[in-house]
Scaffold this active site. Structure first.
Site, PDB file in Angstrom:
ATOM      1  N   THR A 239       0.850  -1.202   0.000  1.00  0.00           N
ATOM      2  CA  THR A 239       0.000   0.000   0.000  1.00  0.00           C
ATOM      3  C   THR A 239       0.879   1.243   0.000  1.00  0.00           C
ATOM      4  OG1 THR A 239      -1.791  -1.115   1.156  1.00  0.00           O
ATOM      5  CG2 THR A 239      -1.702   1.272   1.394  1.00  0.00           C
ATOM      6  N   GLY A 240       0.401   2.284  -0.668  1.00  0.00           N
ATOM      7  CA  GLY A 240       1.099   3.563  -0.610  1.00  0.00           C
ATOM      8  C   GLY A 240       1.468   4.078  -1.987  1.00  0.00           C
ATOM      9  N   SER A 241       2.105   5.242  -2.006  1.00  0.00           N
ATOM     10  CA  SER A 241       2.386   5.911  -3.275  1.00  0.00           C
ATOM     11  C   SER A 241       3.527   5.246  -4.036  1.00  0.00           C
ATOM     12  CB  SER A 241       2.699   7.389  -3.035  1.00  0.00           C
ATOM     13  OG  SER A 241       3.778   7.522  -2.131  1.00  0.00           O
ATOM     14  N   THR A 242       4.356   4.440  -3.367  1.00  0.00           N
ATOM     15  CA  THR A 242       5.408   3.698  -4.061  1.00  0.00           C
ATOM     16  C   THR A 242       4.846   2.370  -4.581  1.00  0.00           C
ATOM     17  OG1 THR A 242       6.906   4.634  -2.408  1.00  0.00           O
ATOM     18  CG2 THR A 242       7.833   2.995  -3.904  1.00  0.00           C
TER      19      THR A 242
ATOM     20  N   GLY B 220       5.985  -0.738   0.274  1.00  0.00           N
ATOM     21  CA  GLY B 220       6.779   0.435   0.618  1.00  0.00           C
ATOM     22  C   GLY B 220       7.150   0.405   2.088  1.00  0.00           C
ATOM     23  N   ALA B 221       7.829   1.447   2.530  1.00  0.00           N
ATOM     24  CA  ALA B 221       8.163   1.600   3.952  1.00  0.00           C
ATOM     25  C   ALA B 221       8.364   3.092   4.209  1.00  0.00           C
ATOM     26  CB  ALA B 221       9.418   0.819   4.305  1.00  0.00           C
TER      27      ALA B 221
ATOM     28  N   LYS C 151       6.590   1.083   9.241  1.00  0.00           N
ATOM     29  CA  LYS C 151       5.562   1.131   8.219  1.00  0.00           C
ATOM     30  C   LYS C 151       4.257   1.599   8.864  1.00  0.00           C
ATOM     31  CE  LYS C 151       4.982  -2.142   5.295  1.00  0.00           C
ATOM     32  NZ  LYS C 151       4.572  -1.058   4.365  1.00  0.00           N
TER      33      LYS C 151
ATOM     34  N   GLU D 157      -0.824  -5.119   6.247  1.00  0.00           N
ATOM     35  CA  GLU D 157       0.518  -5.281   5.651  1.00  0.00           C
ATOM     36  C   GLU D 157       1.347  -6.285   6.454  1.00  0.00           C
ATOM     37  OE1 GLU D 157       1.226  -0.872   3.658  1.00  0.00           O
ATOM     38  OE2 GLU D 157       1.733  -1.179   5.750  1.00  0.00           O
TER      39      GLU D 157
HETATM   40  C1  5RP Z   1       1.219   2.090   4.374  1.00  0.00           C
HETATM   41  C2  5RP Z   1       2.690   1.924   4.392  1.00  0.00           C
HETATM   42  C3  5RP Z   1       3.434   2.429   3.214  1.00  0.00           C
HETATM   43  O1  5RP Z   1       4.087   1.381   2.613  1.00  0.00           O
HETATM   44  C4  5RP Z   1       4.388   3.469   3.668  1.00  0.00           C
HETATM   45  O2  5RP Z   1       3.665   4.476   4.355  1.00  0.00           O
HETATM   46  C5  5RP Z   1       5.148   4.101   2.510  1.00  0.00           C
HETATM   47  O3  5RP Z   1       4.254   4.831   1.737  1.00  0.00           O
HETATM   48  P1  5RP Z   1       4.715   5.678   0.496  1.00  0.00           P
HETATM   49  O4  5RP Z   1       5.221   4.717  -0.514  1.00  0.00           O
HETATM   50  O5  5RP Z   1       3.458   6.401   0.064  1.00  0.00           O
HETATM   51  O6  5RP Z   1       5.781   6.640   0.945  1.00  0.00           O
HETATM   52  O7  5RP Z   1       3.288   1.404   5.291  1.00  0.00           O
HETATM   53  O8  5RP Z   1       0.656   1.702   5.591  1.00  0.00           O
END
Ligand code: 5RP
Length: 226
Positions: free
Chosen positions: A25-28, A82-83, A94, A103
């Site tokens: 989950t997330g923008s990456t 992502g992290a 995370k 996750e």
């Molecule tokens: C969601 C997460 C995401 O992987 C983490 O926040 C990184 O997000 P992004 O890729 O948007 O920076 O742990 O719960």
């Protein structure tokens, strides 16, 4: 260069026909899922996705990636996620996207996990990024007060409307502003033992690789946990 896209595309190369794939989950992770959707459609890639949030589920469905629920599979072959922070010894925080519980469940049942991050997420020590703690709503204000008393500087995770956010699992998130976590394993154990805590964002000894996006490209770092 969009470093999130660079690592999303690189990570997709590790996904092969027949795999059950945990979709982070997330923008990456968004770019990973987008690329897998493209390969499913254009190359006939045969995979089954297991999502880690309602947001990723919506994206994967839209792209036509076949999905199963975590309880419909005995194991996930590879999870890519992502992290928010990755330390020098490859432990992580995370949950910035509020999906830490699902996750961590998907990661736990995965044979292999890869994190994809841009280089700004690599740190010497965890803790600058607020540590998310997912809690049962019942009694959560007392847990909040306990964290205050411990000096953990808690804040509620809020929605854009300034209401306490409810996670996909129906819980709240309390973010701990710790600045520096001296001993992530000890803190993880402490949080694991607090009544009302469902899960926390410390991901310990979970990955076999981290793919770091730099201006020079994607740097794949193999990880062995002691
Ligand atoms: C969601 C997460 C995401 O992987 C983490 O926040 C990184 O997000 P992004 O890729 O948007 O920076 O742990 O719960």
């Amino acid at each position: 260069m969009n470093l999130k896209e660079v690592v999303g595309l690189k990570a997709a190369e590790y996904v092969k026909d027949g795999m059950i794939v945990g979709l982070g989950t997330g923008s990456t992770a968004y770019y990973l899922v987008k690329e897998l959707g493209r390969r499913v459609k254009e190359e006939g890639l045969q995979i089954t996705g297991v999502v880690t949030s309602s947001k990723t589920e919506a994206q994967a469905r839209e792209l036509g990636i076949p999905l199963k629920k975590i309880d419909e599979v005995e194991a996930v072959d590879l999870t890519i996620d992502g992290a928010d922070e990755v330390s020098a010894d490859f432990q992580g925080i995370k949950g910035g996207g509020a999906a830490l519980l699902f996750e961590k469940i998907v990661a736990t049942y995965s044979k292999d996990c890869i994190w994809i991050v841009d280089e700004s997420k690599m740190v010497d020590q965890l803790g600058k990024f607020p540590l998310p703690v997912e809690v049962i709503p019942y009694g959560s204000h007392n847990l909040f007060r306990l964290f205050e008393a411990k000096g953990y500087q808690p804040t509620w995770r809020k929605t854009d409307n300034d209401e306490i956010l409810t996670t996909d699992g129906g819980h709240y998130i309390i973010d701990l502003h710790l600045e520096a976590i001296e001993n992530p394993k000890a803190l993880a154990t402490e949080l694991d033992h607090l009544v009302g805590v469902v899960e926390h964002g410390l991901f310990i000894d979970m990955i076999s690789k981290v793919i770091v996006g730099t201006e020079a490209g994607a740097n794949v770092i193999p990880v062995t946990h002691a």
